[in-house]
Write an enzyme that holds these catalytic residues in place. Structure first.
Site, PDB file in Angstrom:
ATOM      1  N   PHE A 282       0.829  -1.195   0.000  1.00  0.00           N
ATOM      2  CA  PHE A 282       0.000   0.000   0.000  1.00  0.00           C
ATOM      3  C   PHE A 282       0.868   1.251   0.000  1.00  0.00           C
ATOM      4  O   PHE A 282       1.722   1.437   0.877  1.00  0.00           O
ATOM      5  CB  PHE A 282      -0.895  -0.007   1.240  1.00  0.00           C
ATOM      6  CG  PHE A 282      -1.797   1.194   1.364  1.00  0.00           C
ATOM      7  CD1 PHE A 282      -2.961   1.279   0.614  1.00  0.00           C
ATOM      8  CD2 PHE A 282      -1.484   2.235   2.220  1.00  0.00           C
ATOM      9  CE1 PHE A 282      -3.795   2.391   0.719  1.00  0.00           C
ATOM     10  CE2 PHE A 282      -2.317   3.343   2.338  1.00  0.00           C
ATOM     11  CZ  PHE A 282      -3.476   3.413   1.580  1.00  0.00           C
ATOM     12  N   ASP A 369     -19.074 -24.712 -11.929  1.00  0.00           N
ATOM     13  CA  ASP A 369     -18.005 -24.518 -12.904  1.00  0.00           C
ATOM     14  C   ASP A 369     -18.128 -25.458 -14.116  1.00  0.00           C
ATOM     15  O   ASP A 369     -18.535 -26.614 -13.958  1.00  0.00           O
ATOM     16  CB  ASP A 369     -16.678 -24.807 -12.160  1.00  0.00           C
ATOM     17  CG  ASP A 369     -15.491 -24.224 -12.866  1.00  0.00           C
ATOM     18  OD1 ASP A 369     -15.642 -23.747 -13.990  1.00  0.00           O
ATOM     19  OD2 ASP A 369     -14.394 -24.258 -12.274  1.00  0.00           O
ATOM     20  N   ARG A 445      -3.812 -22.865  -9.501  1.00  0.00           N
ATOM     21  CA  ARG A 445      -4.882 -23.583 -10.202  1.00  0.00           C
ATOM     22  C   ARG A 445      -4.760 -23.298 -11.701  1.00  0.00           C
ATOM     23  O   ARG A 445      -5.759 -23.222 -12.404  1.00  0.00           O
ATOM     24  CB  ARG A 445      -6.253 -23.151  -9.679  1.00  0.00           C
ATOM     25  CG  ARG A 445      -7.255 -24.292  -9.643  1.00  0.00           C
ATOM     26  CD  ARG A 445      -8.670 -23.785  -9.431  1.00  0.00           C
ATOM     27  NE  ARG A 445      -9.584 -24.910  -9.272  1.00  0.00           N
ATOM     28  CZ  ARG A 445     -10.888 -24.844  -9.474  1.00  0.00           C
ATOM     29  NH1 ARG A 445     -11.445 -23.704  -9.830  1.00  0.00           N
ATOM     30  NH2 ARG A 445     -11.651 -25.879  -9.325  1.00  0.00           N
ATOM     31  N   TRP A 479     -20.426 -16.425  -6.835  1.00  0.00           N
ATOM     32  CA  TRP A 479     -19.277 -15.609  -7.261  1.00  0.00           C
ATOM     33  C   TRP A 479     -18.028 -16.185  -6.602  1.00  0.00           C
ATOM     34  O   TRP A 479     -17.777 -15.957  -5.421  1.00  0.00           O
ATOM     35  CB  TRP A 479     -19.497 -14.156  -6.843  1.00  0.00           C
ATOM     36  CG  TRP A 479     -18.439 -13.214  -7.301  1.00  0.00           C
ATOM     37  CD1 TRP A 479     -17.122 -13.216  -6.942  1.00  0.00           C
ATOM     38  CD2 TRP A 479     -18.596 -12.110  -8.201  1.00  0.00           C
ATOM     39  NE1 TRP A 479     -16.450 -12.193  -7.566  1.00  0.00           N
ATOM     40  CE2 TRP A 479     -17.331 -11.492  -8.337  1.00  0.00           C
ATOM     41  CE3 TRP A 479     -19.682 -11.583  -8.901  1.00  0.00           C
ATOM     42  CZ2 TRP A 479     -17.127 -10.367  -9.140  1.00  0.00           C
ATOM     43  CZ3 TRP A 479     -19.469 -10.469  -9.697  1.00  0.00           C
ATOM     44  CH2 TRP A 479     -18.201  -9.872  -9.813  1.00  0.00           C
ATOM     45  N   ASN A 482     -10.637 -18.288  -7.088  1.00  0.00           N
ATOM     46  CA  ASN A 482      -9.893 -19.478  -6.689  1.00  0.00           C
ATOM     47  C   ASN A 482      -8.389 -19.365  -6.578  1.00  0.00           C
ATOM     48  O   ASN A 482      -7.687 -20.356  -6.766  1.00  0.00           O
ATOM     49  CB  ASN A 482     -10.265 -20.621  -7.644  1.00  0.00           C
ATOM     50  CG  ASN A 482     -11.616 -21.192  -7.271  1.00  0.00           C
ATOM     51  OD1 ASN A 482     -11.793 -21.684  -6.169  1.00  0.00           O
ATOM     52  ND2 ASN A 482     -12.574 -21.089  -8.163  1.00  0.00           N
ATOM     53  N   GLY A 530     -12.919 -20.321  -3.226  1.00  0.00           N
ATOM     54  CA  GLY A 530     -12.469 -21.664  -2.875  1.00  0.00           C
ATOM     55  C   GLY A 530     -13.031 -22.003  -1.499  1.00  0.00           C
ATOM     56  O   GLY A 530     -12.309 -22.423  -0.605  1.00  0.00           O
ATOM     57  N   GLY A 531     -14.338 -21.786  -1.328  1.00  0.00           N
ATOM     58  CA  GLY A 531     -14.964 -21.892  -0.004  1.00  0.00           C
ATOM     59  C   GLY A 531     -14.846 -20.547   0.688  1.00  0.00           C
ATOM     60  O   GLY A 531     -15.193 -19.510   0.137  1.00  0.00           O
ATOM     61  N   ASP A 536     -15.871 -12.268   4.749  1.00  0.00           N
ATOM     62  CA  ASP A 536     -15.674 -11.092   5.581  1.00  0.00           C
ATOM     63  C   ASP A 536     -16.915 -10.212   5.511  1.00  0.00           C
ATOM     64  O   ASP A 536     -17.762 -10.360   4.624  1.00  0.00           O
ATOM     65  CB  ASP A 536     -14.418 -10.325   5.125  1.00  0.00           C
ATOM     66  CG  ASP A 536     -14.460  -9.998   3.644  1.00  0.00           C
ATOM     67  OD1 ASP A 536     -15.284  -9.157   3.251  1.00  0.00           O
ATOM     68  OD2 ASP A 536     -13.668 -10.579   2.854  1.00  0.00           O
ATOM     69  N   GLU A 616     -33.335 -42.691   1.274  1.00  0.00           N
ATOM     70  CA  GLU A 616     -32.661 -41.391   1.387  1.00  0.00           C
ATOM     71  C   GLU A 616     -33.534 -40.266   0.826  1.00  0.00           C
ATOM     72  O   GLU A 616     -33.560 -39.165   1.363  1.00  0.00           O
ATOM     73  CB  GLU A 616     -31.314 -41.420   0.658  1.00  0.00           C
ATOM     74  CG  GLU A 616     -30.253 -42.191   1.425  1.00  0.00           C
ATOM     75  CD  GLU A 616     -28.992 -42.413   0.597  1.00  0.00           C
ATOM     76  OE1 GLU A 616     -27.909 -42.461   1.191  1.00  0.00           O
ATOM     77  OE2 GLU A 616     -29.095 -42.545  -0.653  1.00  0.00           O
TER      78      GLU A 616
HETATM   79  C1  DGJ Z   1     -14.251 -23.638  -5.596  1.00  0.00           C
HETATM   80  C2  DGJ Z   1     -15.608 -23.599  -4.956  1.00  0.00           C
HETATM   81  O1  DGJ Z   1     -15.532 -23.346  -3.606  1.00  0.00           O
HETATM   82  C3  DGJ Z   1     -16.298 -24.909  -5.277  1.00  0.00           C
HETATM   83  O2  DGJ Z   1     -17.509 -25.008  -4.578  1.00  0.00           O
HETATM   84  C4  DGJ Z   1     -16.500 -24.981  -6.752  1.00  0.00           C
HETATM   85  O3  DGJ Z   1     -17.368 -23.957  -7.161  1.00  0.00           O
HETATM   86  C5  DGJ Z   1     -15.166 -24.872  -7.469  1.00  0.00           C
HETATM   87  N1  DGJ Z   1     -14.410 -23.753  -7.023  1.00  0.00           N
HETATM   88  C6  DGJ Z   1     -15.374 -24.790  -8.950  1.00  0.00           C
HETATM   89  O4  DGJ Z   1     -14.212 -24.553  -9.630  1.00  0.00           O
END
Ligand code: DGJ
Length: 755
Positions: A282, A369, A445, A479, A482, A530-531, A536, A616
């Site tokens: 910054f 994806d 990735r 959205w 990754n 990526g989860g 935040d 199930e």
């Molecule tokens: C990471 C996400 O957290 C997953 O749930 C999935 O959407 C993949 N990316 C797809 O590339």
């Protein structure tokens, strides 16, 4: 009165329902921090700040030769500056036109206004005008004429005080801000610890509790995003603080980029906390007349431990940060195809999954994806946001219509900030990728980052996504993002401005999100990185829910969701029931346990609905109808952590209706013992004088042999059988006995309803 400004004494007191915050400008004009804690009166508490000379702690020139007792190096301050006598960690570091690194702020004036301030281009807590008040205090560096406007938002009922800073270059020359924190908080006494939330991909927000001893303690991110690795949220507390007892302070940063939270215990054992944009990447140029706005931090204080602290934040995030239609509307139960198919699907297959899911009561199908460009794995295609009609077997519009015909809404995955080298977009605009000329970029990735600091890139993405939204029946967008950002450089910035890149990127991201969410208010946006790599309070201003983790293992999720709950409400945590053996851990857990854990979140499925057995399928129907029955409690109730994942046997939590009419207690046996001790939890938030009936959700018994069920029913603790009732006082003081575990990872949901 939430804000009391005594102009003569230059004393400022902020009150919320249960807390008080005070500051005072002293004779030199330094704005001292005086007090933050339990609700108090308006009296001047600055007597507690003791002036006493300390060797090697110098004195401001203006104080004259006789005042060796006054030193910025030990005084508690509202906004400390680098370079002029405070040798601790500081909030503001300015490089002046002559190259010097110095600022010395003096009080200039203040203003009180109704309502809560907002910040241009940045997320901020908002509220009705009557629910909040703003105090703005102006400081100035007399030598450079740099002005610092300290903004305080007071949300009386929520026990929340927000802070942000506007820095204005009032001088004749350009300056560079090398550090511009959002807050500085000094405690003049006390020994503290802090809880920070560390982790990594598929293991987010673990709790670490450390003593804030002498030295500097810091967490942060230089990854371009707030990150999986440290969450921009921390709790500073007394040593003995726990869920229900002890003084503690929560700090949640409404920012999705690089941040730093640092604490230092100084030579006289005072503790200072500084939070803001990470200074490593910054350096912001500020020409004469220009202003810089820092992101906002929200603070809360609780004298009664972490539970109250979390609930203050939960309420504020739900009601004063999340926006739009989806703030109030019930979120649909979704099914996502990621773990069902990964990249390997056809349109026909997707429709079959959707049809099966619709029959079970699922409401939204999310295509993850792989639906666009050349994207059959993660090596190519990012940036080419054009449906792959060959793979889908039809247009995206047609696919969406077919899914809608099944009775489901349709949702779509995007990773707008990603770009693959092997993509048409990259071939056309290599300068749109974030790389440093002459260096090989770091791949992650196998992808690069699209330069969101550029307005042309932002406009392109807005246009492309808008076109898809306009022509397709889309109700939901995931959205994703990754990778972490490195090789920070923008082809659109000059050499002198590259230090602005990281923050400009976040401003660009916010602009795109603001535009799209305003243009398509009916679309529910779910954040994801990526989860939980960008989980935040800043993102929650745009996306009212965020995929909590790529780890869908219910037992692992107990810890992840437990850690997340300290700073964020369950209504924001994306949580799904996935198949077993789990794809991340290979663990096998009962179906009922997986659904119980996903219900402590937004609830959905991440599996192939065509592969479910009839049994199930019946369970799924049952789970969905239960989720709907409990929806208000889960999404809007008061959340209590009853037993932590570190407990010997069980993790347990509760959602209580705010008036205490009902509650839902969930318990998962993360460890099953022979000859186990009974598990008893103290239910909270009930009415002491009322009587309650317990309704035990028996899903966990479904796979059991008949004799086991009979035995279980015989051993049920008091309160669970027809006609039995327990008083609120008893449930709160003596507790609720959780039925024992019949198998590994058994889960129970107990609905407690006023009789
Ligand atoms: C990471 C996400 O957290 C997953 O749930 C999935 O959407 C993949 N990316 C797809 O590339």
């Amino acid at each position: 009165m939430p804000i009391i400004a005594d102009a003569e004494k230059r004393l400022f007191t902020l009150h919320t329902k249960n807390t008080t915050y005070q500051m005072k400008a002293d004779s030199l004009g330094t704005l001292l921090h005086v007090y933050y804690g339990e609700r108090s009166d308006d009296s001047d508490k600055s007597y507690a700040i003791c002036l006493r000379g300390r060797g090697f702690s110098g004195n401001p020139y203006e104080m004259g030769r006789d005042n060796k007792d006054y030193s910025l190096d030990v005084l508690p301050q509202e906004y400390s500056c680098y370079g002029t006598g405070d040798y601790r960690i500081t909030a503001l570091k300015v490089q002046n036109a002559d190259g010097s690194l110095a600022a010395a702020l003096r009080y200039k004036g203040y203003q009180v206004s109704k309502g809560k301030y907002s910040i241009p281009g940045l997320p901020a807590v908002y509220s009705e005008e009557k629910e909040a008040d703003t105090l703005e205090i102006v400081l100035e560096d007399p030598a450079s004429k740099v002005e610092v406007h300290l903004l305080y938002g007071v949300l009386y009922e929520n026990d929340i005080i927000t802070r942000a800073v506007k820095i204005v270059n009032g001088g004749p020359d350009g300056i560079v801000l090398q550090k511009a924190a959002s807050m500085n908080l000094d405690w003049i006494n006390g020994d503290y610890e802090w809880l920070t939330f560390y982790g990594g991909h598929v293991m987010e927000r673990n709790i670490q509790r450390d003593e804030l001893g002498h030295g500097i303690h810091a967490i942060g991110s230089v990854r371009g995003t707030s990150s999986h690795h440290y969450n921009p949220f921390a709790i500073v507390c007394e040593r003995n603080a726990d869920e229900e007892r002890g003084r503690c302070y929560g700090f949640s940063f409404l920012y999705s980029g690089e941040f730093q939270m640092e604490a230092e215990k100084d030579q006289v054992s005072q503790t200072r906390l500084i939070c803001g944009i990470h200074p490593d990447n910054f350096a912001w140029n500020l020409q004469p007349g220009e202003a810089f706005d820092t992101p906002e931090i929200m603070m809360t204080y609780s004298a009664d431990g972490f539970g109250t602290l979390s609930r203050n934040l939960h309420r504020t995030i739900r009601e004063n940060i999340c926006r739009g239609e989806w703030k109030e509307k019930r979120r649909p139960v979704l099914i996502n195809n990621w773990e069902a198919t990964y990249f390997n699907f056809t349109g026909e297959q997707l429709v079959t999954i959707a049809r099966n899911a619709a029959e079970l009561g699922v409401e939204l199908f999310v295509l993850d994806d792989g639906w666009f460009g050349k994207r059959d794995d993660d090596n190519s295609g990012l940036g080419d946001w054009f449906p792959n009609e060959k793979k889908l077997g039809c247009t995206l519009k047609e696919l969406a219509e077919r899914i809608v015909d099944c009775g489901l809404q349709f949702g779509l995955w995007f990773e707008p900030e990603g770009i693959s080298e092997d993509s048409d977009l990259y071939r056309e605009h290599p300068d749109w990728a974030v790389v440093i000329p002459g260096r090989n970029p770091n791949l992650s990735r196998n992808q690069l980052i699209l330069d969101f600091s550029r307005e042309d890139v932002q406009d392109y993405i807005i246009e492309r996504m808008s076109a898809i939204f306009a022509e397709t029946l889309i109700s939901y967008v995931k959205w994703d993002f990754n990778r972490s950002i490195c090789d920070k450089f923008s082809m659109a910035l000059t050499a002198q401005s590259q230090g602005e890149f990281a923050h400009r990127y976040v401003l660009g991201l916010y602009r795109v999100l603001e535009t799209l969410t305003a243009k398509f208010p009916h679309i529910l946006f779910e954040g994801c990185s990526g989860g939980g790599g960008r989980f935040d309070a800043g993102m929650l201003y745009y996306t009212p829910q965020i995929w909590c983790s790529d780890n869908t293992d219910a037992i692992a999720r107990l810890e992840i969701q437990y850690g997340t709950s300290f700073g964020y409400p369950v209504s924001t945590m994306g949580a799904h029931v996935s198949a077993v053996p789990n794809h991340q851990t290979r663990r096998i857990m009962p179906f009922s346990t997986r659904s119980c854990v996903a219900m402590a979140g937004t609830f959905g499925y991440e599996l192939d609905a065509t592969k479910l057995s009839e049994e199930e399928k019946a369970q799924v129907r049952q789970q969905i109808s239960r989720f709907k029955e409990y929806y208000d409690l889960i999404q809007h109730g008061e959340y209590y952590r009853l037993l932590a994942p570190t407990d010997r046997q069980c993790t347990a939590w509760e959602m209580a209706e705010p008036a205490g009419k009902e509650a839902l207690v969930s318990a998962v046996y993360h460890r099953v013992e022979g000859n186990a001790a009974p598990v008893i939890v103290k239910v909270q938030g009930l009415k002491a004088e009322a009587n309650y009936r317990m309704h035990l959700n028996m899903d966990g018994l479904e796979d059991m042999p008949e004799e086991a069920k009979e035995w279980f029913m015989k051993c049920l603790p008091y309160g669970y059988k027809e006609g039995e009732m327990i008083s609120g006082a008893a449930l709160q003081q003596c507790g609720l006995v959780i039925p024992g575990a019949m198998e590994e990872y058994q889960a129970w949901q107990i609905h407690i309803v006023e009789a």
